[in-house]
Write an enzyme that holds these catalytic residues in place. Sequence first.
Site, PDB file in Angstrom:
ATOM      1  N   HIS A  30       0.082   2.163   8.589  1.00 21.63           N
ATOM      2  CA  HIS A  30      -0.814   2.136   7.446  1.00 21.63           C
ATOM      3  C   HIS A  30      -2.069   2.681   7.831  1.00 21.63           C
ATOM      4  O   HIS A  30      -2.897   3.427   7.026  1.00 21.63           O
ATOM      5  CB  HIS A  30      -1.070   0.493   7.196  1.00 21.63           C
ATOM      6  CG  HIS A  30       0.079  -0.339   6.598  1.00 21.63           C
ATOM      7  ND1 HIS A  30       0.500  -1.226   7.299  1.00 21.63           N
ATOM      8  CD2 HIS A  30       0.822   0.008   5.587  1.00 21.63           C
ATOM      9  CE1 HIS A  30       1.540  -1.770   6.512  1.00 21.63           C
ATOM     10  NE2 HIS A  30       1.882  -1.098   5.610  1.00 21.63           N
TER      11      HIS A  30
ATOM     12  N   ARG B 140       8.193   7.381   4.472  1.00 17.14           N
ATOM     13  CA  ARG B 140       8.767   7.069   5.585  1.00 17.14           C
ATOM     14  C   ARG B 140      10.316   7.741   5.637  1.00 17.14           C
ATOM     15  O   ARG B 140      10.608   8.858   5.854  1.00 17.14           O
ATOM     16  CB  ARG B 140       8.831   5.805   6.140  1.00 17.14           C
ATOM     17  CG  ARG B 140       7.547   5.301   6.536  1.00 17.14           C
ATOM     18  CD  ARG B 140       7.596   3.920   6.652  1.00 17.14           C
ATOM     19  NE  ARG B 140       7.730   3.136   5.401  1.00 17.14           N
ATOM     20  CZ  ARG B 140       7.493   1.708   5.382  1.00 17.14           C
ATOM     21  NH1 ARG B 140       7.432   1.060   6.094  1.00 17.14           N
ATOM     22  NH2 ARG B 140       7.778   1.385   4.023  1.00 17.14           N
TER      23      ARG B 140
ATOM     24  N   LYS C 214       5.930 -13.585  -3.817  1.00 24.07           N
ATOM     25  CA  LYS C 214       6.313 -13.252  -2.609  1.00 24.07           C
ATOM     26  C   LYS C 214       5.768 -14.270  -1.603  1.00 24.07           C
ATOM     27  O   LYS C 214       4.707 -14.954  -1.729  1.00 24.07           O
ATOM     28  CB  LYS C 214       5.623 -11.990  -2.461  1.00 24.07           C
ATOM     29  CG  LYS C 214       6.245 -10.746  -3.025  1.00 24.07           C
ATOM     30  CD  LYS C 214       5.689  -9.353  -2.124  1.00 24.07           C
ATOM     31  CE  LYS C 214       6.443  -8.134  -2.777  1.00 24.07           C
ATOM     32  NZ  LYS C 214       5.782  -6.935  -2.205  1.00 24.07           N
TER      33      LYS C 214
ATOM     34  N   SER D  37       6.208  -3.023   8.405  1.00 29.78           N
ATOM     35  CA  SER D  37       5.693  -4.561   8.620  1.00 29.78           C
ATOM     36  C   SER D  37       6.786  -5.355   8.871  1.00 29.78           C
ATOM     37  O   SER D  37       7.097  -6.415   9.316  1.00 29.78           O
ATOM     38  CB  SER D  37       4.868  -4.839   7.492  1.00 29.78           C
ATOM     39  OG  SER D  37       3.705  -4.174   7.621  1.00 29.78           O
TER      40      SER D  37
END
Length: 160
Positions: free
Chosen positions: A17, A89, A41, A126
């Site tokens: 990040h 990614r 979440k 993460s």
Amino acid sequence: MRTVLCPGSFDPITLGHMDIIMRARDLFGHVLVGVGRNNQKKYLFGDQRIHLVREALAGVEGVDVEPIEGLLVDFCRAHGISSVIKGLRFGADFDFELQMAHMNRGLTGLETVLLPAAAEHVTLSSTILREVMKLGGDVDKYVPPNVARAIAAWRESTTG
Ligand code: ADP
């Protein structure tokens, strides 16, 4: 100088990040890091996430940090921001980001910039970091020093 929004969960912020945020700052001049807050979440670091992001970026010029709730496009409109930047990614990132990018552009014209992850962080997430942490692995080399300290404290609190 333009402002670009860099949104995410940052649960917790990693060096991947940090790399995207710094490169975004160099490209745009100003980055607003938006730390998502979604009641649906369950975050491991909860409200601590935004403090960890602020601490990791303290003293860095051209970067501010704010919480985001609700629709990204509404947040951007309220802050006069016309583009968001996301790190890319692997393949799954692309499929998801392409859908989000078109939806956001369709909703309000909000543009998305996709920045390839740095080679050394291309497989870091993460999510995987939390999994390794929970199983007792040492993830310090993947996070800023303040996050490594928070992880040590989390470990203390879970092991007693
Ligand atoms: P994660 O997918 O790791 O749980 P977030 O939801 O916080 O992370 O992701 C926020 C943004 O940061 C996304 O655009 C994501 O692609 C990007 N990002 C996360 N990890 C990396 C990394 N290692 N390199 C580049 N970008 C990353």
